[in-house]
Design an enzyme around this catalytic site. Structure first.
Site, PDB file in Angstrom:
ATOM      1  CB  ALA A 130      -0.906  -0.003   1.225  1.00 13.39           C
ATOM      2  CE  LYS A 131       2.551   7.503  -3.398  1.00 15.29           C
ATOM      3  NZ  LYS A 131       2.303   8.489  -2.326  1.00 15.29           N
ATOM      4  CD1 TRP A 132       2.694   2.467   3.530  1.00 14.62           C
ATOM      5  CD2 TRP A 132       0.934   2.638   4.898  1.00 14.62           C
ATOM      6  NE1 TRP A 132       2.319   1.193   3.891  1.00 14.62           N
ATOM      7  CE2 TRP A 132       1.245   1.268   4.725  1.00 14.62           C
ATOM      8  CE3 TRP A 132      -0.134   2.991   5.707  1.00 14.62           C
ATOM      9  CZ2 TRP A 132       0.526   0.257   5.351  1.00 14.62           C
ATOM     10  CZ3 TRP A 132      -0.851   1.986   6.337  1.00 14.62           C
ATOM     11  CH2 TRP A 132      -0.520   0.639   6.155  1.00 14.62           C
ATOM     12  CG  ASP A 153      -1.475   8.865  -1.522  1.00 16.57           C
ATOM     13  OD1 ASP A 153      -2.577   9.407  -1.646  1.00 16.57           O
ATOM     14  OD2 ASP A 153      -0.422   9.492  -1.395  1.00 16.57           O
TER      15      ASP A 153
END
Length: 355
Positions: free
Chosen positions: A28-30, A175
């Site tokens: 996941a894009k944090w 994100d």
């Protein structure tokens, strides 16, 4: 501090692509503060994306990192704040404050967490030249006993699961997805990974612009949407134009220019108190410093379509991308109602994944 990889270190970066590429590791894009953590016993240094120290702003994290990281290591990750089951970037930005008393108060009121997703050094060994797959195994082992607020970022090599994450996790404030080649060494400040971000479009009112730092050409367009009461709220900017187009926009927008902000819906932008009850451009903050935030008011009569990734509260989280003018749209029709509602998803479920 004496580690095989010493601070400051700039993190490895990602370039945008439109689809999830095959054959990689996916995470996941944090949406937080990227941070490189150096720990050597009781010494902990938290470095920002630019290499500046964040350590003093997150005293509660220093304690948590000592409790959960190996005694000597360098870890890449993201500082996040969770509120209401999702990431809250606004609360995170409040943590960067010059007054130590406020830093200490916010450490208690809105404590931060750390999501680890790469390992640059362990003990006396630098892992910068080690392939990602081996670094991930070492990181998983190193954080096998870690407890909140320190988390191991979920990762998978299944592109179908990555696509599912991309679609589901946005409701928790994430994100998008990051894709990393499995044989990739760690290269600071190089764009060798890939990011796939959400993109949507909205029709917005152009109500002003700022000049570019290089001269009398457009730097950014100021964008607005009407709220439920009909008031035009400032929601962000779009700024990525070729230099030739920036010059053309000055002429194109000239008929809409106002001599001053009198009568403009954002006329009170320079009054600090006005920002408490409305979203206006130009609020000074510790992030802007002494930067010139003045702008040229335009009659709010033109509409354009922009692409954006997601909202943070009632504004665009990142700079929007200009797509086209919309002469067929009336400014009053540009409201928040057109924006897509994202289905909520509890961030705790994301952090507890074992993939």
């Amino acid at each position: 501090m004496d580690l095989p990889v010493m601070p400051p270190v700039k993190p490895m970066l990602a370039k945008s692509v439109s689809k999830i590429p095959p054959g990689m590791q996916y995470e996941a894009k944090w949406d937080g503060f990227r941070a490189i953590v150096h720990r050597d016993g009781d010494e902990v240094e938290i470095g920002s994306r630019t290499g500046k120290s964040l350590t003093r702003y997150f005293p509660e994290l220093v304690t948590a990192l000592k409790d959960n990281l190996p005694a000597r290591c360098v870890v890449d990750g993201e500082i996040v704040i969770v509120h209401g089951g999702r990431l809250d970037f606004d609360r995170l930005t409040e943590r960067i404050h010059p007054a130590q008393s406020r830093v200490d108060m916010l450490a208690q009121k809105t404590p931060a967490g750390f999501v680890a997703f790469d390992l640059l050094a362990l003990g006396d060994q630098s892992l910068l030249d080690t392939p990602l797959a081996a670094r991930r195994t070492a990181l998983t082992d190193a954080l096998s006993t870690a407890r909140p607020p320190v988390h191991l970022a979920p990762a998978t090599t299944d592109p179908a699961l990555a696509q599912e994450w991309f679609e589901r996790f946005e409701g928790a404030g994430l994100d998008g997805v990051i894709a990393k080649p499995l044989d990739l060494p760690y290269r600071p400040d190089a764009r060798l990974m890939f990011k796939i971000k959400h993109e949507r479009t909205a029709d917005v009112v152009v109500a002003g612009f700022r000049f570019h730092k290089s001269g009398p050409i457009v730097g950014s367009l100021l964008l607005g949407l009407h709220d439920a009461h009909g008031a035009l709220q400032h929601v962000g900017v779009c700024a990525a134009f070729p230099m030739k187009r920036r010059a053309e926009l000055v002429e194109e927008l000239a008929p809409l220019r106002m001599d001053d902000t009198t009568g403009h819906p954002w006329a009170a932008w320079a009054e600090e108190a006005a920002h408490e009850s409305a979203r206006l451009p130009g609020a000074q903050s510790r992030w802007t410093g002494k930067k010139d935030l003045s702008w040229v008011p335009l009659r709010p009569e033109r509409v354009c379509e922009v692409a954006y990734d997601h909202l943070e509260g009632d504004r665009f989280r990142h700079t929007a991308q200009f797509r086209r003018w919309r002469p067929d749209r009336e400014p009053q029709s540009c409201t928040y109602a057109q924006l897509e509602e994202v289905v909520g998803y509890d961030l705790a479920e994301v952090l507890n994944l074992k993939a």
